[in-house]
Design an enzyme around this catalytic site. Structure first.
Site, short mmCIF file in Angstrom:
data_model
loop_
_atom_site.label_atom_id
_atom_site.label_comp_id
_atom_site.label_asym_id
_atom_site.label_seq_id
_atom_site.Cartn_x
_atom_site.Cartn_y
_atom_site.Cartn_z
N ASP A 134 0.87 -1.18 0.00
CA ASP A 134 0.00 0.00 0.00
C ASP A 134 0.91 1.24 0.00
OD1 ASP A 134 -1.63 2.13 0.66
OD2 ASP A 134 -2.77 1.02 2.18
N HIS A 135 0.84 2.01 -1.09
CA HIS A 135 1.78 3.13 -1.26
C HIS A 135 1.52 4.28 -0.28
CE1 HIS A 135 5.13 4.77 -3.21
NE2 HIS A 135 4.87 4.37 -4.44
N ARG A 136 0.37 4.27 0.38
CA ARG A 136 0.11 5.32 1.36
C ARG A 136 0.95 5.10 2.61
NH1 ARG A 136 -6.23 4.20 1.55
NH2 ARG A 136 -5.29 2.14 1.77
#
Ligand code: FAD
Length: 1013
Positions: free
Chosen positions: A503-505
């Protein structure tokens, strides 16, 4: 009713002095009628309902769930008006509440599940007083279940705790248990019905003639489609908006959701609040509100939060193309996966792949006796320790949850081909062996789809291994609540491809790459974190492979284990026969005395049972002959066994001359070289620097546990300094032999290692059953004067001084290692605290080829501890990884009643960071104890609240030395309350108490969990 009415902790049995508040069945402000059950409490015998005698409104302050409340103290109040809380609760008085046995009053467990979901009647009750068996809510996300099987037939007699049916939730197949007895009655839903949570599936009636034998009705079959679901199912009503609902201004207009009851609201989020409309909206989208951060007042989750969370997912759903044909409805598990995967589309994901050579880890896993899956999961956990962001999670809106335990979900296929993800918990804090022990039954349950919520909920990271299917490379979908998933494919020429989807967040590309780099290093060089495997006995030209110093339980068990495995062992001991303190000055002779003292003591019970044998008389010479013949016979037997096993037994005193050599002085004097060594030299009695102590010992007026064995007659007046296990055992034995005994103890309670409540009760029991024995705690001995037969021991607190006159003084102030005669410095072995040799859990000292075990390393100074540590050291020398686990150790103090323990007390478990609960039972309610007149004491069981693993059992009771054996198996095998609760114990025996305690604690946990939900 002008004054508030006090609802008090009722006294429900003669022996009850306090109760545990298990659950509140009503909320503050609720209208309560006379006869209503407002709470449940756990007494020393069972869980019971608390009923009130008058009507009113429930008001606080309410006793907290799980709190222990003395009989007669307030647990809550009733007022005339709904006022939530009374101002000065201390001012009011009233009658105790009444309680009725839960067996008679408790409804089926499933009934109380529906706090958040109304329970519409699927069908009319078959008879008055019939109890519905409802579809329970078995997971946070569950709104309906499929009735898989009936385990009982119409008309069957059903007992409290029986499994009557199995149901399929969105995650697994689970049992439906009932909590009252009765006869199974119709109307009964048919197998495969889809049943909303809270809906009646069948009924329990109180007599066979009331059973309604109506044919099974279908509600809506799992294959019948949602459209059929309304058959016989009144629409549920969403929870009404409370008058105090927060005023919310949504960031966007809340989307419309039908309010005609066709949508079931999502369950209330755990540890948070949500508006009814947010729940309805989440319910309409099949979403869980857990973990969602609310933007309403005080963090309340509002509809806008649900909309924001699901915006992307609903867009995708809206764009779904109509597919021609007549589709079948998804099963509950398929639906749950579909919803989770749709929700995952809101996660911005990227993928990174690396090739890893798995062979070294495969070999290490085999050597350790664990599966590759477990070894890989542990390697992942090690990598997560280095890259903790990979184990974090995004929390809506704009927050990141970090610092979570390593709870790793591992995808597994069930016997019928579905996918489930059981979760292996807390990998960072467990060794491979423990993880394998947990994984094997977990996988078995997963394959059969019999996982409980605790088995699959809330992973922090996931592994999906499709290598076994020959898949050459793939990436997996990140599930909401985690930041990453690892996809493991089949090993090819370049190694095993592993792909992390993240998850790039939460995670950036560099984090993911660093994680894979660390994982590669850990998998390809497992010895870096597993430690070396293979024999730890150095090669070389030595006289023996292993020298063991000391032939007590630690040394002897170690030497035998090594010899058994073909190692050349010498064992040196400065006594002609092996056995050490345990045989010659400790366990065995003291229990021979205890056995004689028991015979005298038990005569009291003879009289109570109507048997007249007259006054017992002790023949000391005969007893001593008996004791000596036991120790001599056992010493000779031990020597024969050791020699028969080809252990080279040497008599003499060993002293190190270097890291691989000793000088032996005595009968078998020589210089001996060794490849490895195990020091098992024990610990002598410790004598504190009390003025006059040395002189009294030298003159024979005082003895220690080493010299008490030379007495020619038992003393008439005995003073003992030290109320530890040895002091208390000796005190009561000499009391039973006829002496006046005074014990002086510096600490506030006797047997310091004993659980506090048990220690207090032991003091009370001694005061009752040992009239000539006095124990003074919290006092200092000031000096000793006089001679044998006329001693004065001055003691007291601060300036105040008292004197004990005695014929003999026993100094029982503990034992302390004394390694001064070993010349450890020549071998390079370092000491730790209080003169003990410093070792790790494998027994290894600061010198890798030298181990130390038993009393000489401190900790519990007990014979079985020494023996276990001896076997652990031997295993490590043989190349197997083994550790001594102090938290599973046990002990018995042979007073009457006996004191025994295994594992942790509640206090110790909490200090170790465990969330535990305890249950206790007084011996006064036990039938067997009544028969034998041994009703003093109690037993306590300590278990983890979430896993139900039993972590400790503590005894103050006669026969604790035997009873503790079963508890040892519970703690060492990490049995759960369920396993003990369902084991069949013979009747009438005291082992039945274990099952009763486990069932009672389970019942309490179920009820308080529901009350807190
Ligand atoms: C009165 C009493 C009652 C007890 N009751 C119990 C009980 O009921 N249950 C229980 O579990 N425990 C009991 N214990 C404790 C138990 O006896 C010890 O914990 C146990 O014996 C420790 O075993 P060990 O192998 O470490 O040492 P030990 O049994 O002390 O053996 C050590 C041996 O090493 C020898 N030695 C030391 N130095 C050298 C050297 N340099 N060269 C050669 N030989 C050497 C010693 O002479 C001794 O023989 C009791 C102890 C006492 C005093």
């Amino acid at each position: 009713m002008a004054e508030p009415y006090v609802i008090k902790m009722p006294q429900l049995s003669d022996t009850m002095t306090e109760g545990v508040l298990v659950s509140w069945e009503k909320q503050p402000g609720d209208r309560v009628e006379r006869g209503d059950v407002v709470a449940t409490i756990e007494t020393d015998k069972a869980i019971m309902d608390v009923e009130v005698f008058r009507s009113g409104f429930l008001a606080g302050p309410l006793a907290a769930v799980d709190s222990v409340v003395p009989v007669g103290e307030a647990i809550g109040y009733l007022t005339d008006t709904p006022q939530g809380s009374v101002d000065s609760p201390g001012m009011v008085t009233a009658d105790s509440a009444k309680s009725t046995d839960s067996r008679a009053r408790a409804a089926v467990e499933a009934e109380a599940e529906s706090a958040s979901v109304p329970a519409p009647a699927a069908s009319a009750a078959p008879a008055e007083n019939a109890y519905p068996i409802k579809m329970p809510q078995l997971s946070d996300t569950m709104t309906e279940g499929v009735l898989v099987s009936w385990e009982k037939q119409l008309g069957d007699r059903v007992e409290r705790g029986d499994i009557v049916a199995t149901v399929e939730t969105d995650k697994a197949i689970m049992d439906v248990e009932v909590f009252r007895s009765g006869f199974l009655s119709g109307p009964m839903l048919s197998v495969d019905s889809v049943v909303p949570v809270g809906e009646a599936m069948a009924w329990l009636v109180d007599s066979a003639d009331k059973v309604q034998r109506e044919a099974k009705r279908a509600l809506a079959s799992a294959t019948g489609g949602a459209a059929n679901r309304s058959v016989g199912t009144p629409a549920p009503t969403p929870a009404p908006t409370p008058a105090t609902a927060p005023v919310v201004t949504p960031a966007e207009p809340a989307p419309a959701v039908p309010s005609d009851g066709s949508i079931r609201p999502a369950p209330r989020p755990r540890g948070a609040k949500a508006t009814p409309y947010a729940r309805l909206l989440a319910g309409s989208r099949g979403l869980s509100l857990d973990g969602l951060r609310g933007s309403g007042p005080d963090g309340v989750i509002v509809a806008a939060d649900v909309s924001a969370q699901t915006a992307a997912a609903s867009n995708v759903a809206a764009a779904a193309v109509a597919v021609p044909g007549d589709g079948r409805p998804m099963t509950a598990i398929e639906k749950s996966i579909s919803q989770a995967m749709t929700a995952s589309l809101t996660i911005p994901v990227f993928h990174v792949t690396m090739h890893i050579r798995p062979e070294a880890l495969q070999r290490a896993a085999k050597a350790e006796g664990v599966s590759f899956t477990v070894a890989l999961a542990k390697a992942v956990s090690e990598a997560l320790l280095r890259q903790p962001r990979i184990n974090a999670a995004y929390q809506h809106p704009d927050r990141i949850v970090e610092g979570r335990p390593h709870d790793i979900g591992i995808a597994a296929t069930t016997e019928d081909g579905s996918l489930v993800v059981p979760v292996l918990r807390d990998l960072a804090n467990k060794d491979l062996k423990t993880l394998q022990e947990e994984w094997t039954p977990l996988l078995e349950r997963a394959r059969k789809r019999r996982l409980s919520p605790a088995d699959y909920q809330h992973p922090t990271f996931t592994i999906s291994n499709m290598g076994m299917y020959g898949v050459s490379q793939f990436d997996a979908i990140v599930t909401p609540g985690t930041a990453a998933i690892l996809a493991v494919a089949a090993t090819g020429p370049d190694g095993m491809p592993v792909t992390i989807s993240a998850d790039h967040r939460v995670v950036n590309g560099a984090d993911a790459a660093a994680f894979l780099k660390d994982l590669k290093a850990l998998v390809e060089a497992p010895q870096s974190w597993l430690g070396a495997s293979g024999p730890a006995i150095p090669e070389g030209n030595y006289d023996v492979q292993v020298l063991v110093i000391g032939a007590g339980p630690g040394g002897e068990d170690c030497a035998r284990e090594l010899a058994e495995n073909g190692i050349r062992v010498a064992m040196v001991n400065h006594a002609p026969l092996p056995g050490g303190e345990c045989l010659w000055r400790g366990c065995i002779p003291s229990k021979a005395w205890r056995a004689a003292a028991d015979r005298i003591r038990d005569r009291v019970h003879d009289a109570a049972m109507g048997i007249q044998l007259g006054e017992p008389h002790l023949d000391w010479q005969q007893l001593e002959q008996h004791r000596r013949s036991i120790v001599q016979t056992r010493g000779e037997m031990a020597l024969k066994t050791d020699q028969g096993m080809k252990i080279q037994v040497l008599e003499g005193h060993a002293r190190f001359t270097g890291p691989h050599s000793v000088d032996i002085e005595g009968r078998d004097a020589r210089t001996l070289t060794f490849a490895a060594c195990v020091i098992a030299a024990g610990a002598p009695a410790f004598v504190p620097p009390i003025p006059g102590a040395k002189e009294a010992l030298a003159a024979g007026a005082a003895v220690t546990s080493d010299t008490v064995w030379d007495l020619t007659a038992p003393p008439k007046r005995l003073c003992i300094i030290g109320a530890g296990a040895i002091g208390m055992e000796m005190a009561q034995m000499f009391h039973d032999f006829g002496a006046e005994v005074t014990v002086l103890e510096a600490l506030p309670r006797p047997v310091a290692e004993m659980e506090a409540e048990l220690a207090e009760q032991l003091m009370r029991a001694l005061a009752k059953n040992s009239p000539r024995l006095q124990v003074f705690t919290d006092v200092q001995v000031k000096d000793i004067s006089g001679e044998a037969g006329n001693l004065q021991i001055r003691y007291g607190k601060g300036q105040e001084t008292q004197v004990v006159a005695a014929d003999l003084l026993l100094i029982a102030t503990g034992k302390r290692p004394d390694t001064s005669g070993l010349a450890l410095e020549r071998a390079g072995v370092r000491l730790g605290e209080r003169g003990a040799i410093a070792v790790d859990t494998r027994g290894q000292t600061s010198v890798p080829h030298i181990y130390a075990v038993g009393d000489v390393v401190g900790g519990y100074m007990l014979a079985h501890t020494a023996a276990q540590q001896g076997r652990v050291a031997a295993a490590n020398l043989l190349g197997h990884r083994a550790t001594y686990e102090a938290r599973k150790d046990c002990g018995v103090t042979f007073t009457r009643p006996q004191v025994a323990f295994v594992g942790l007390t509640t206090e110790q478990a909490k200090a170790a960071g465990l969330d535990v609960v305890e249950v206790k039972v007084p011996m006064s309610i036990d039938a067997k104890a009544m028969m034998t007149g041994e009703t003093d004491g109690l037993i306590k069981m300590v278990a983890e609240r979430q896993s139900h693993r039993i972590v400790g059992v503590h005894f103050l009771t006669d026969h604790a030395d035997t009873l503790v054996g079963e508890a040892v198996m519970m703690v060492s095998a990490e049995l759960t309350l369920e396993q003990v609760a369902t084991a069949i114990h013979p009747h009438p025996t005291q082992t039945e108490l274990f099952g009763e305690m486990a069932r009672r604690l389970l019942s309490r946990l179920r009820r308080s969990a529901r009350a807190k939900a």
